[in-house]
Design an enzyme around this catalytic site. Sequence first.
Site, PDB file in Angstrom:
ATOM      1  N   LYS A  38       0.908  -1.058   0.124  1.00 25.48           N
ATOM      2  CA  LYS A  38      -0.053  -0.120  -0.116  1.00 25.48           C
ATOM      3  C   LYS A  38       1.048   1.125  -0.089  1.00 25.48           C
ATOM      4  O   LYS A  38       2.038   1.228   0.527  1.00 25.48           O
ATOM      5  CB  LYS A  38      -0.910  -0.059   1.275  1.00 25.48           C
ATOM      6  CG  LYS A  38      -0.335  -0.156   2.568  1.00 25.48           C
ATOM      7  CD  LYS A  38      -1.162  -0.486   3.553  1.00 25.48           C
ATOM      8  CE  LYS A  38      -0.329  -0.578   4.981  1.00 25.48           C
ATOM      9  NZ  LYS A  38      -1.156  -1.166   6.042  1.00 25.48           N
ATOM     10  N   ARG A 136     -10.044  -1.196  15.037  1.00 24.44           N
ATOM     11  CA  ARG A 136     -10.373  -0.502  13.880  1.00 24.44           C
ATOM     12  C   ARG A 136     -11.356  -1.095  13.021  1.00 24.44           C
ATOM     13  O   ARG A 136     -12.456  -0.702  13.071  1.00 24.44           O
ATOM     14  CB  ARG A 136      -9.000  -0.232  13.276  1.00 24.44           C
ATOM     15  CG  ARG A 136      -9.057   0.484  12.212  1.00 24.44           C
ATOM     16  CD  ARG A 136      -7.560   0.847  11.514  1.00 24.44           C
ATOM     17  NE  ARG A 136      -6.886  -0.526  10.923  1.00 24.44           N
ATOM     18  CZ  ARG A 136      -5.531  -0.214  10.569  1.00 24.44           C
ATOM     19  NH1 ARG A 136      -4.920   0.789  10.484  1.00 24.44           N
ATOM     20  NH2 ARG A 136      -4.916  -1.348  10.322  1.00 24.44           N
ATOM     21  N   TYR A 269      14.218  30.389   8.704  1.00 26.24           N
ATOM     22  CA  TYR A 269      13.158  30.959   9.205  1.00 26.24           C
ATOM     23  C   TYR A 269      12.780  31.021  10.807  1.00 26.24           C
ATOM     24  O   TYR A 269      13.190  30.300  11.204  1.00 26.24           O
ATOM     25  CB  TYR A 269      11.850  30.349   8.502  1.00 26.24           C
ATOM     26  CG  TYR A 269      11.474  30.531   7.257  1.00 26.24           C
ATOM     27  CD1 TYR A 269      11.149  31.572   6.588  1.00 26.24           C
ATOM     28  CD2 TYR A 269      11.385  29.412   6.280  1.00 26.24           C
ATOM     29  CE1 TYR A 269      10.984  31.847   5.053  1.00 26.24           C
ATOM     30  CE2 TYR A 269      11.211  29.312   4.935  1.00 26.24           C
ATOM     31  CZ  TYR A 269      11.085  30.788   4.176  1.00 26.24           C
ATOM     32  OH  TYR A 269      10.794  30.786   3.023  1.00 26.24           O
ATOM     33  N   MET A 317      10.988  24.609   2.731  1.00 28.71           N
ATOM     34  CA  MET A 317      10.338  23.544   1.638  1.00 28.71           C
ATOM     35  C   MET A 317      11.453  22.731   0.755  1.00 28.71           C
ATOM     36  O   MET A 317      11.133  21.767   0.433  1.00 28.71           O
ATOM     37  CB  MET A 317       9.553  24.660   0.632  1.00 28.71           C
ATOM     38  CG  MET A 317       8.198  23.542  -0.080  1.00 28.71           C
ATOM     39  SD  MET A 317       7.438  24.454  -1.367  1.00 28.71           S
ATOM     40  CE  MET A 317       6.297  25.277  -0.081  1.00 28.71           C
TER      41      MET A 317
END
Length: 381
Positions: A38, A136, A269, A317
Amino acid sequence: MTKQYRCWAEVDLNALRENLAQIRNVLAPAKRVLTVVKADAYGHGLRQIAAILMQSGTDIFGVANLAEARAIRSVGKGWPVLMLGACLPSEIDHAVRDEVMATVSSLEEAKGFSAAAKRLGKTAWVHLKINTGMGRLGIAPDQAGSLLQAIRELPAVEVKGLCTHYSSAEDDAEFTQRQRASFAALVQALAHQAGGPFEWLHASSSGGLLLEPDSLCNTVRPGLLVYGVVPKGKRPIDRRFAECVRPALTWKCQVSLVRQVPAGTPISYGHTYLTPKSMHVAIVTAGYGDGYLRAGSHRAQVLIGRQRCAVLGRVTMDQMVVDVTAVPDVRPGDEVVLIGQQGQQQITANDLAEWCHTIPWEVLTNITYRVPRIYRGSHAA
Ligand SMILES: *Cc1c(COP(=O)(O)O)cnc(C)c1O
């Protein structure tokens, strides 16, 4: 050849092939392996990985949606595929038409499959899931008998398998053993009720496979381990098992710029890092846009010049700043290892996960589409 990329992942197909063989080695010979592919084969690339696993003798594939099942079928026909999650109402027809086995927890789902199969002139194949503690999917153990009975009375549905899922195999031996005992008690009773053993009987993902003895099931469901990453938890794992696989994925980028900065220089940043002394820093070409988790800011390390280098300040980023003060002769174009080996040093998906306060599953599946996957070793697709 890879110098054309700013950030890329190298996938060693031989490692995958050998990991599957090693997993088989530690299992009883008759045990079947459902390889979980998956999320684009845990970020490794579904088609290529499916092809190599087909060649290496996987018995069955586990997927999270029907697009993944179709991708597998486009690589090779004939392998059984199991949907691990619950099918959406809108997916039931497709699953039946494509002969994908479904995981079913309720009579309502089974009725949906039965109706679709009747309409399509086919038989729907389902695995009945038991909730032994995962909370689940799955039917409660004390209701499993009556659900199986009701499903067996539906036309066009065949119960092919019985399964459960461990919630804490890596950490909690006692709870896992309770889950196992609860499943074991049911398997006998339900097989009797079904008039014979189930074709597919499975409980263990990678953690369970490594930590739980399992003479009951005929199939295991490893994901992470196939990719060569050993799940880490509180329970110690036998070294014989822990060292039987090697990571198939290496994640790299390059140095784009090297700068000498004086003491007191704010980095990245938010100015969350001030250089405590004069430092040599490298700007490297990976960031959260490539899937390098921002949580690694201030904490993660990368390998440059065969040495560990700290990530300084915030991950951005497309770039991050790392400390190369102790590494001689760093130049633009030098290779940077985010996950993998360089000389004697190694950074594993587990290491990066720990720095980012998460798990290796997330680290791997988070690597974005922007990062090309380059395949090494025996080519398959
Ligand atoms: C994802 C998944 C697995 C594989 O888990 P790993 O820990 O990666 O081995 C096995 N079973 C089910 C039901 C899953 O959803």
